[in-house]
Structures are given as C-alpha cells and as structure tokens.
Design a protein around this motif. Sequence first.
Motif, mmCIF file in Angstrom:
data_model
loop_
_atom_site.group_PDB
_atom_site.id
_atom_site.type_symbol
_atom_site.label_atom_id
_atom_site.label_comp_id
_atom_site.label_asym_id
_atom_site.label_seq_id
_atom_site.Cartn_x
_atom_site.Cartn_y
_atom_site.Cartn_z
ATOM 1 N N ARG A 41 -2.348 -2.330 -3.315
ATOM 2 C CA ARG A 41 -2.397 -3.279 -4.483
ATOM 3 C C ARG A 41 -2.084 -4.771 -3.802
ATOM 4 O O ARG A 41 -1.552 -5.039 -2.736
ATOM 5 N N GLY B 30 -8.670 -4.706 0.271
ATOM 6 C CA GLY B 30 -8.248 -3.354 -0.055
ATOM 7 C C GLY B 30 -8.999 -2.223 0.654
ATOM 8 O O GLY B 30 -8.642 -1.133 1.209
ATOM 9 N N GLU C 222 -3.265 4.049 -1.896
ATOM 10 C CA GLU C 222 -3.817 2.988 -2.816
ATOM 11 C C GLU C 222 -3.317 1.697 -2.147
ATOM 12 O O GLU C 222 -2.141 1.731 -1.684
ATOM 13 N N SER D 260 -5.958 -3.674 -7.833
ATOM 14 C CA SER D 260 -5.600 -2.323 -6.970
ATOM 15 C C SER D 260 -7.155 -1.886 -6.540
ATOM 16 O O SER D 260 -8.075 -1.597 -7.004
ATOM 17 N N THR E 45 -8.146 1.863 -4.647
ATOM 18 C CA THR E 45 -7.697 3.243 -4.565
ATOM 19 C C THR E 45 -8.695 4.314 -4.016
ATOM 20 O O THR E 45 -9.868 3.969 -4.125
ATOM 21 N N ASN F 142 -6.865 -4.215 -12.478
ATOM 22 C CA ASN F 142 -6.992 -5.564 -12.119
ATOM 23 C C ASN F 142 -6.919 -6.786 -13.030
ATOM 24 O O ASN F 142 -7.050 -6.625 -14.321
ATOM 25 N N TRP G 272 0.872 -1.093 -0.160
ATOM 26 C CA TRP G 272 0.088 -0.079 -0.047
ATOM 27 C C TRP G 272 0.831 1.260 -0.074
ATOM 28 O O TRP G 272 2.067 1.276 0.760
#
Lengths: 289, 289, 289, 289
Positions: A236, A222, A234, A274, A276, D8, A179
Amino acid sequence: MAIVLGPNRYGKAETRLVRVHRDGETHGLVDFNVSAALSGDLTATHLTGDNSGVLPTDTMKNTVYAFARKHGVGEPEAFALLLARHFVATQPQVHGAKVSIESFAWDRLGPHSFRRRGDHTRTTVVTVTEEATQVVSGVTGLVLLNSTDSEFHGFVQDEFTTLPPATDRILATAVDARWRHRDDGGDSADWAKSFEGALEALVGAFVGTYSYSLQQTLYAMGSRLLEARPEVAEVRLALPNRHHYLADLSPFGLDNPNEVFIAGDRPYGLIEGSVTRDDAPPATAGWWL
Amino acid sequence: MAIVLGPNRYGKAETRLVRVHRDGETHGLVDFNVSAALSGDLTATHLTGDNSGVLPTDTMKNTVYAFARKHGVGEPEAFALLLARHFVATQPQVHGAKVSIESFAWDRLGPHSFRRRGDHTRTTVVTVTEEATQVVSGVTGLVLLNSTDSEFHGFVQDEFTTLPPATDRILATAVDARWRHRDDGGDSADWAKSFEGALEALVGAFVGTYSYSLQQTLYAMGSRLLEARPEVAEVRLALPNRHHYLADLSPFGLDNPNEVFIAGDRPYGLIEGSVTRDDAPPATAGWWL
Amino acid sequence: MAIVLGPNRYGKAETRLVRVHRDGETHGLVDFNVSAALSGDLTATHLTGDNSGVLPTDTMKNTVYAFARKHGVGEPEAFALLLARHFVATQPQVHGAKVSIESFAWDRLGPHSFRRRGDHTRTTVVTVTEEATQVVSGVTGLVLLNSTDSEFHGFVQDEFTTLPPATDRILATAVDARWRHRDDGGDSADWAKSFEGALEALVGAFVGTYSYSLQQTLYAMGSRLLEARPEVAEVRLALPNRHHYLADLSPFGLDNPNEVFIAGDRPYGLIEGSVTRDDAPPATAGWWL
Amino acid sequence: MAIVLGPNRYGKAETRLVRVHRDGETHGLVDFNVSAALSGDLTATHLTGDNSGVLPTDTMKNTVYAFARKHGVGEPEAFALLLARHFVATQPQVHGAKVSIESFAWDRLGPHSFRRRGDHTRTTVVTVTEEATQVVSGVTGLVLLNSTDSEFHGFVQDEFTTLPPATDRILATAVDARWRHRDDGGDSADWAKSFEGALEALVGAFVGTYSYSLQQTLYAMGSRLLEARPEVAEVRLALPNRHHYLADLSPFGLDNPNEVFIAGDRPYGLIEGSVTRDDAPPATAGWWL
C-alpha cells in the motif's frame, strides 16, 4: 437500546530505545521508537475501573528495555515479533498485541561514531493474535523527484477545470509505503535483505517510470516491489504529489523553459492505492489506509 | 519623554525556489528556502502608512525567481550576495539587505532523478550595507553520536546536585554551527569547497575528540574548523546535549554494561560558544547567539 | 595568529514544570517550560575538559523543581528572577544567568479541572549579572485577523514589481512580541497585571488601527503598549504577514467581492521593528531581533 | 499468480479556505482546511496512464473555492456533504467521495476583527457513495487535566512491573475523538448544536469522573456523549495518557505532596476505544482506529 463498549486497545507509545552492541572496539547502533498496544478482556477497567486485567503501560516500556538487553536488538520486524508474542503468551487476558517500530538509520563514521542519516524512516507493524501473525514493513519520509519524464493530460474537464495539460513537469513525492508479508518468515527470515530489496524496487520504479500520472507511478512502484520480493503479499502506498509550479517570469521579459519552480506546500495531491497478488493470503489484522 | 521608532527591517521569508539546470539529458537540482530583509529609510510607513519608500515583499519574491532564471543558481553564498547587493544598489532608500538561505541537498539517482538527503541543512546569511559585506555560512540538523570516549565528572557539587560522575557515556548532539568569513571571498571564492571543508572539520573533531565535556568537544570543533579554513574568522556553535540515559535493568536481574539507553527528549543540555582568531576582523552586522 | 575562545554559555533547556497549588478543594495550576543558561569562568572546560567550574545542567533542572516546592511558583518573571539570582549568588564562577520561561495558560473547568487555552504563549527572559538585571516579557503565537480596514498601495515599483495596489484586504498575523521592563520591578511588581495590560494594548491597537501597511500596525501596537505601561522601556515585534490571497473565481463566472480567500503558508512577509522611549534606560544584555 | 490493483483513491489534500461573510459592518469568518478524495473507475490511469477518467485534483481545489462563493460556508458537515455529493453526482466514473475538513475557531474581537482560539480543532469526515452517506464529526487537540480524583492500582504484576500503585495522580490527555452520526441529518440537521453538545459531554465526563483508569474515563466520555446526543451512533476516542511524574525532592530534604510534577513527552500511554449503541446502524465506510 443500550450503550456498549466496542473494540478497544491500550498501550505505551513511542518508547525511545537506543541499543549499543559492543564487539570490542567496534560498536553497532540501533535506534528505535517502539509502540505497543494490547487488546483482550478489558471490559472491567472500562466499566468500573477494575484493573485486575490491565498490564500497566509502564510495564510494556520496561519490557522493551529489558528485552533489548536479554535478546539484543536486530531487525525491527524480529524485535517486534519477539515483543508481541511475549505479551500474548504470558498474559492470558491479552488476545492480541500490536507492536510498531520506527527505525532510524545511522551512517558509520568510525568504530564508535555515527551520523544520523535522515533520508527515510523504516517502519514495521507486527500484529500477533492467538490465531495469526501479520508482519508489515514499510518506509516513510523518502523524498524523490524526477525533473522530467512526467506528463499529465487527457484528464476530465468540468466547469471548474482550469488546469492546462502538462507535457513536461517535475514529479516529486514523499513516499509512504507499507507492505504486508505472506507470513512471519519463520526462522530463516532475512528482514534486512527484504527491506533493502523492497526499497530498491520502490526507488527503481520511481526513477525508471516515464509517468503520465502519479497513479501510474504508484502502480509501477507497487508491482515492482511484488515482482522483486516473493515474500510480500500486498503493498500500500500513499504518495503526496508535491507540486512544483513553473514560475511565470513573462512580466520580467524572461522565458522559463522548465527551469525555475515554486515548491508548493499546500494544497497537495494525495494518491493512495494498493497493489496485490490475486492469490495473496488475506490480511489477519487491520493495517493502513 | 517621547515614543520613537527603533531599529526595524522587513522582507519576504521562506521563498521556496527549486532550480533545474539542464545540461542535455543530465539535470542539476538546486533546492533553496530564501528569506530577504531590508532596512533603511522606513519611518514614513511606520508612522503614517506612507509606502513611498517600501519595495513590496512580493517584489522580493519575484526577484528571487527572476534572478534564478537570469543568473542561474550556484552556491547559496553567491546567490545571497547577488540578491543582497541588488537591493542595496537599486533602491536608494535601502541601506542594508540581509539574505538568508537554507539549502537542501539531494543525492543523484539518475540523469534527472534525485533523492532528498535529509542529514543536514546548509545555511547562509549574507548582510550587505553600503559600508560592508558579511558572509556567514553554516550547517544545522547534523546529528552526531559517539557511543563511547566520553566522560563527565569533576564538576561542581551544590545542594541540588545528584548527578553521578560518568566515566563512559554516549555523547550525542544535533550540530547547529555558523561561521563568519573574513570577507566576501572576491571573484575566486569557492564556497562549495569551503563548506565541504568546514563540515569535514566539524565532523572530524567530533569523532576524534576524547571528550570530558561537550564544551571541550565544542571548542575542538570550532578550532579544527578555523585551522582547516583560513578564510573563516569566527565559528559559533549551539550544541544540544541529547541525553541518553542508561536504563536501570536491575529490578529484572539484568546488568546494563552501557548497552541499553533511553533516548530523552526534554530537558536537554545546551552548550553555546564562539571560537575565533585573535586577529579576526570585527563583525559588521549582528548575526547569531 | 592564535585561536581563542569567545563568548559562551551553557545550561539546561526546556525543563517542563507543572506545579499544583492546593488550597483545600480548589487547585491552582502552573505550566512552565524553563530554560537556564550560565556564563562566567568556563575556559578550563572548553580547553582541557576540566569541569571544576561547571555546575551540571542536571543540577539546574533539579533546582527548578526544588524551588517550585520551596518557594511556590507565581508569575514567570518572578520565578525566573529567583532562579537567575540564585545561580549568580551561589556560584562564584558564574557571572551571568539567563532564565527563559514559556508559560502555558489553562482555563478552569472546576475546582481541580483545567483545559489548556492554546491561543498564545506567554514568555519571559530574565538576565542577571553582578552589575545589572534585565526583565523581558512577551507573547508568541497570538494570531489576529482583520477582515477589512487594511490597504496597501503607493509602494515602490521596480522592474520586478507585479503586485497590484490593494484598497481592501485581509490583514492577519501571528504576534511575536517582547518588551523590556525599565527595571526589575522591585518588591511591588505586579507582573500579571503588567502582562495583561500589555496584551490588551497589543490586541487593541491591532483591532483599532485602520492600516495602510503592517509596519504602521506594528508601530501602533508598540506605541500603544508603551503608552499603557509606564514600566516598559522598549517593545520589539516580529509580525509575519500571513497572506490571504483573493481566489480568482472569474473562470467559473463568479465574482469575489473580498469573500473567498486562499490562506497561504509560504512565503510570508515578515515585519520586524522596535518601538522605544527616547529616555529609555539602555539594555544590559542582548535580547532579541 | 498475477499482480493486480487493489483499493485506491486520490484527491487534493489541505486546501486552505478562509471565507468572510459580510453582513454590513459585521463580518463572519470561517477557516477550513479541506481535503477531498475520490474513488471509482480508476484502473486505466494506474495501469497505462490513461487519464480519461481522472478529474484533476486541481479541479477539486477550484471546486472548494467556487462552492464557498456560490453556496456560502456554514457548518463543516454541511459543506463537506455538499462537496462530496457534487463529485459523486456529476462524475459518472466516481463512485465514492470522502471529504474531510478541519475547522479552526476564531473569537470575535470586533465587527471585523478576530483572534484564533487554538484550544481545539473541530473535524468532520463525510463519505458519500451511490448507496450510502456517512457523517463523522470530531474534535482533536483538546487538552484536559484533572489535578486529583485519579487513581491507578490493582493492576497485573509480571516480572517487568515496577510501577507503584497510585492513589492520587494527575490525569491529563489531549482528546482525539470522532463520532459517527446515525444518518445525514436531513434538512433539519443542526450540526453546530450537535457539535457543541458533544463537546460539552466529553468535557463534562472528563471533569466529572473520579477515575481509576484512563480507560474508565474514556468509556465515561463516550457514553456521556451518546446519552446526550441521540443523533450519534458510535464514538471512538484515542486518549494519550500525558504522564506527569512526581518529582523526587527527597535528596534536597523536601517532601512533595503531589505538588511538583515533571511533564513527560515520551513515552506516553495511548488508550483507544469505541463506545456504541447496541442498535447502532452499521458503518458504511471505513473511518478511524
């Protein structure tokens, strides 16, 4: 047409640093694997072997050990910032420095005795240029498993599809997550608290999500992390789907009500994504995935 | 002179078994890596490819999964005994069975959620013949470190000796230990309690020993285990000496009062030894080291 | 009842030695991983930490590098004999020395340029005591595959057997073989020729055997080696059966006449056995399997 | 501020395919490790677990095996193109497919017998979208060493520099190289010839370069490849500097004229760089470094 040098960097990888902090009888222990890479005006060494702009990688290794003595070693993000800033600040030909650290946790057994924990590795990648600083934290090797509350069905069928729908399966993964922080945290950054909170969010979301796909779990992990940690811009994640195949025991006159599983090695699913914020500041350096 | 077949065995290695025990909402999880090897009248398959005495290794794998359903899976020693005895009892041409299990621990996160622990692997090797049963338990991958209370000096000097004496050093190792039980434990065997007690003794002795050599620590660990667990006849240990070299910071005008260390990979010391009782029953099968 | 020290040894493992032999412009390259272990009068260090009989493992490492300069480095068996004899001859308290070497082959690309071969590792384990010398040579990591001429059927059926008989299958293995020499070879030993001949015999027998079981292939490999190399007394082999499963393509309307295979990781079969001469001299030290 | 899904993809990793091509008595062998990842309209499964746009990863695995039968398996680039185009062409919700293959070479021992080579792994990564196709070829695990013709001096000195200049050292690396092709090669692409030529260029440049820095060798390798292969637009290399430290034998009264070396594990240098053409077409997908 001419052949030209493109982007490049160089450094010392996997410097293994163990730092003991002695506070009387009680010792603290830090165990890091440090990699540093520099970029800048490096054309000469590539084209002619002129090394007048090359700080030796051996020097980078020495700097790691010397800084560990001079400054002590606290959180990996802080130590990586210190190192990366040093290289950019002191070497005019160096325009960017990337310092990556793997941090291994030890449980305390006594005032100066420790057992290596082994259930995950904490990671950080700090990239410093003259214009910007980027801090990425992460975790790898964290293996999680739910023995129920996972389904997978309603998927696309084509001529090569044989997978039956599943309404109750094991969901298991080895979490590899990183992150990106909004900024360098300033003097008040509490990297330890940030990491612990992020880890708790990831684990909590994995445990608490009734899952219809590992993608859904990934997004839950996430977004839970972003909700919990405002300093993070963000996240990932790369989540291998560690398949557990139900053993077919019918040839032996036995049923198998989701109890006996074959843990598979390869192939495995791999879900990458990801999560975000829509107002996240942009990344200032390439990172991952 | 004639060429002849010597000792031999065959089996299925690394059958990966995950067993979920469902007790309503709350699940239990067992995670094993099972290897089985059989010996007996196997000359024909070696000399002529006549397989009439060969139980396929595929059948051994099937048996692991079927037994996991029929009998459940508890402690690894008990499951290994069950499997090994089955092969010897049901196959007349099989005179010996060796079943080895690696057991991976998971920490509970919720009623059906788990995190793999990763700080050690529990092992067992059970050997059953028509005459005798031998049970060996063990642990591997347990990494321990004392940041002080370790010295090493007074050693032999020859023309190739350059090591300076050390009066304060880091002592670190990755414990690989196995211990042989007096007997098969009978119906009342409490393998879990035995293992936990043995592990506690090993760790306690490592932490509590002011050490003048890793050999001394090895002997302390083995004897502590034997003192704590009367059901154990003999302990064998292989302890790599994970060297931590004091970083020489003098070129940078810095001292290093046992604080900054280089963690080395290779070479490493390797200390191997056995600690036993003078009235221990003899081993009935080859085991280790 | 008393607790006592049992068999023990200690040493330095995995000393990584690269030796360049310079013959003018043309260089030779030797790449070894050397492990040494000593046994003898070591009770004091175990019981009290008295190291007066302990040659440091650091000294063993130094000896490897010093001997590489003083004596050059030829065949691994010869270098291991040199080292093991040195430790027993010069340290009165040392009664036995075991030196193990992994040797990595490099292909020549030019007078001083090399490419690491990677298709196998040559091994040796030499054990020297005051009474006897034992030399074991070996190979590991040699992966062989026959795409036909392998069957497996006629095996035992029990209630857990589901494997269908196979009349044409892939046979693949990663050869791990060791062979014990009759004696230390004396001054005229040609270890290179012996190793090359042994390797050729192992590979030739694998390729040339129409196989009804991997056990049959194992015996053929061992006996072929003994036939080819009179200086070898006994061969031990551990052959994993690297299963290649025929892909079931029938759901897609496709046949699969032994063409498309799934290469499996775990579990795997494991066939272990010894092939010997009926007049072989006995082993004088424990070795393997 | 809102939390949103970012980029993704998902797929099946490490499908292990072995393909036998039977041409009468003589067999051919292909050994691949295939990974596929798809991207496209995947928001629903992430946000709600609605899998109506998800082709199961199990189907991707099936497709690998079915295609191996239907189309045979030739060069890895061609097989990856076939697979990637299939997913994009047949799944409207899939907008991009990335197929990566590791290819393992086997040496022929007989009409249907093979030995795994082991000295390098050939790689390819093909990315297909509706707009563009990108083919990257590569090699990994190729270990090269020059025992002389390497110097390193004239570098930057700072307060942490202790490295002495070297005028004769070992230069060793494990080549990890990837090169991007100008286009998909069309029907006339000869991927085998392209790979062999690229490999020869890399090895030739390593061997033939008198080196003042590993950066110089890297650039020589990349530019030699571009000179040799007009179909290649750009080369990227990651070259670990596998340090070989000269053993200090002076305590034993021995000199060491660049003959006896300690092969180090960690830390290691890591040199990364790109060599390209100034008229190279731009990359159409992220690739590496």
